[in-house]
Write a protein that holds these residues in place. Structure first.
Motif, PDB file in Angstrom:
ATOM      1  N   ASP A  40      11.373   1.642  -4.071  1.00  0.00           N
ATOM      2  CA  ASP A  40      10.417   2.731  -3.856  1.00  0.00           C
ATOM      3  C   ASP A  40       8.985   2.266  -4.101  1.00  0.00           C
ATOM      4  O   ASP A  40       8.054   2.687  -3.384  1.00  0.00           O
ATOM      5  CB  ASP A  40      10.737   3.910  -4.779  1.00  0.00           C
ATOM      6  N   VAL A  43       7.920   0.307  -1.001  1.00  0.00           N
ATOM      7  CA  VAL A  43       7.658   1.220   0.114  1.00  0.00           C
ATOM      8  C   VAL A  43       6.357   1.988  -0.112  1.00  0.00           C
ATOM      9  O   VAL A  43       5.558   2.173   0.813  1.00  0.00           O
ATOM     10  CB  VAL A  43       8.841   2.193   0.301  1.00  0.00           C
ATOM     11  N   SER A  47       3.206   1.976   2.346  1.00  0.00           N
ATOM     12  CA  SER A  47       3.036   3.275   2.998  1.00  0.00           C
ATOM     13  C   SER A  47       1.705   3.937   2.665  1.00  0.00           C
ATOM     14  O   SER A  47       1.166   4.697   3.484  1.00  0.00           O
ATOM     15  CB  SER A  47       4.161   4.231   2.586  1.00  0.00           C
TER      16      SER A  47
END
Length: 404
Positions: A40, A43, A47
């Protein structure tokens, strides 16, 4: 109570199948698996705030810089370094070792001696051989015994006023032996030698305190500790890092550049040329957060139970020999079946969904000592289970029946 089933839910890869069998991952000494908390973080970086760090005035750059430097602080606190600038972010353990070896190229001479141990990974042998070839210094080896331990009486004989550098791994990657590094560091300092400890195999199981150890250099890799590949750290005492010249030239590691002269940046940037693995550094911090949430004492206690169980069960198999039987070990079992090549055993285990490592494990001198081509290495982590070890035992028995 150690809730391994809850922990396993954090690792997406553990739910997959290999060769239509549930994956049993016993190759943790090569690379650990990655929990979703770290995934996470990776990402999130790409992101939401992917940008180059340091000196950027725009918001994304400042946010990425803050996150990256927060990760450095996490690493500093985890290893209990005195200063965050004593933490150099690298591409991994090998990078850190080569950085130090390169630096000592301008310090050593032909009258000096360098000590390494017989239990080293190639990455803690080859750079020192190259250093000695370049400087004329002598490379000497602390021998090992049949239990897979260093012969410390021979170390006491080898260490002398000529010794300038001592390099030992904290834990053997091939055998799991925990080396007596506190003693080695203390005795080396008595003769004025600097010490580098390769902590790649120790850090997934042990929480080193570099100030308490009083070590000069300590290196580690994130991918052994639930983090991503391609990132690691070098801890160096400030006084040593100021003495050593930069390892690479380029952007980030400079203070001022003209065609006449370049001055170097202060620590830690002096050793961090070019754009770093920004996401990797941030994820390294997330991995440390994750492991510290579980707790290293809890991890060590649970893994010790796995090691005891696996050792007991494997010893019951006729014709099986375990290499590395030190009383002080991490959760690694290296073994062979009489008359069967380790590669063949590993291939059969893979068909059963069981991932082990076979070969010399980048530690050929150890294999030469035992006069074998390699071993089967099962290395356990805190997300492995007793039931998985039972499957390993069944797989070894099947390999024995098929190949004998």
């Amino acid at each position: 109570m150690f809730d391994v089933q809850r922990i396993r839910q954090d690792f997406p890869i553990l739910s997959r199948k290999v060769n239509n069998k549930p994956l049993i991952y016993f190759d943790n000494a090569a690379t650990s698996q990655t929990p979703k908390q770290v995934i996470d973080a990776i990402v999130d970086y790409y992101s939401n705030y992917n940008a180059n760090i340091h000196r950027g005035v725009h918001s994304l750059s400042q946010e990425a810089t803050d996150k990256y430097e927060e990760a450095r602080l996490k690493i500093k606190d985890h290893f209990n370094a005195k200063h965050s600038h004593e933490i150099i972010l690298t591409s991994g353990t090998t990078h850190g070792i080569n950085l130090v070896a390169h630096g000592f190229g301008s310090i050593l001479n032909s009258n000096d001696e360098v000590l390494v141990s017989a239990l080293e990974h190639h990455s803690n042998i080859v750079p020192w051989q190259m250093l000695c070839e370049a400087t004329g210094a002598k490379l000497k080896v602390i021998p090992m015994n049949n239990e897979g331990e260093l012969v410390m009486t021979e170390f006491d004989k080898l260490i002398s006023n000529k010794t300038k550098l001592v390099f030992v791994n904290h834990v053997s990657n091939a055998l799991g032996t925990i080396n007596p590094i506190s003693y080695i560091i203390a005795e080396s300092h008595k003769v004025g030698a600097a010490v580098l400890i390769d902590g790649a195999q120790a850090c997934p199981h042990i929480k080193p305190d570099v100030q308490n150890l009083n070590v000069d250099f300590y290196v580690a890799s994130a991918h052994k500790m639930c983090g991503p590949t391609g990132v690691g750290m070098l801890y160096g005492k400030e006084e040593w890092l100021r003495k050593l010249p930069p390892y690479q030239g380029g952007g980030e590691m400079i203070a001022e550049v003209t065609f006449e002269k370049t001055t170097y940046a202060d620590l830690p940037h002096k050793f961090e040329a070019g754009t770093p693995n920004i996401c990797g550094g941030i994820a390294f911090g997330a991995a440390l957060d994750y492991m510290n949430t579980i707790g290293f004492d809890a991890i060590a206690n649970y893994e010790h139970q796995l090691l005891k169980y696996a050792t007991k069960k494997l010893k019951e198999i006729e014709g099986l020999k375990i290499y590395g039987i030190s009383a002080q070990k991490t959760a690694v079992v290296s073994f062979n079946l009489e008359g069967i090549h380790p590669y063949d055993i590993g291939t059969i285990l893979d068909k059963m969904g069981i991932a082990v490592r076979t070969g010399h494990h980048c530690a050929q001198p150890i294999m030469d000592f035992f006069k074998i081509p390699g071993t089967v290495r099962a290395s356990f982590s805190f997300y492995n289970t007793i039931e998985e070890i039972d499957c390993l035992i069944d797989g070894v028995m099947k390999a024995k029946d098929m190949l004998s």
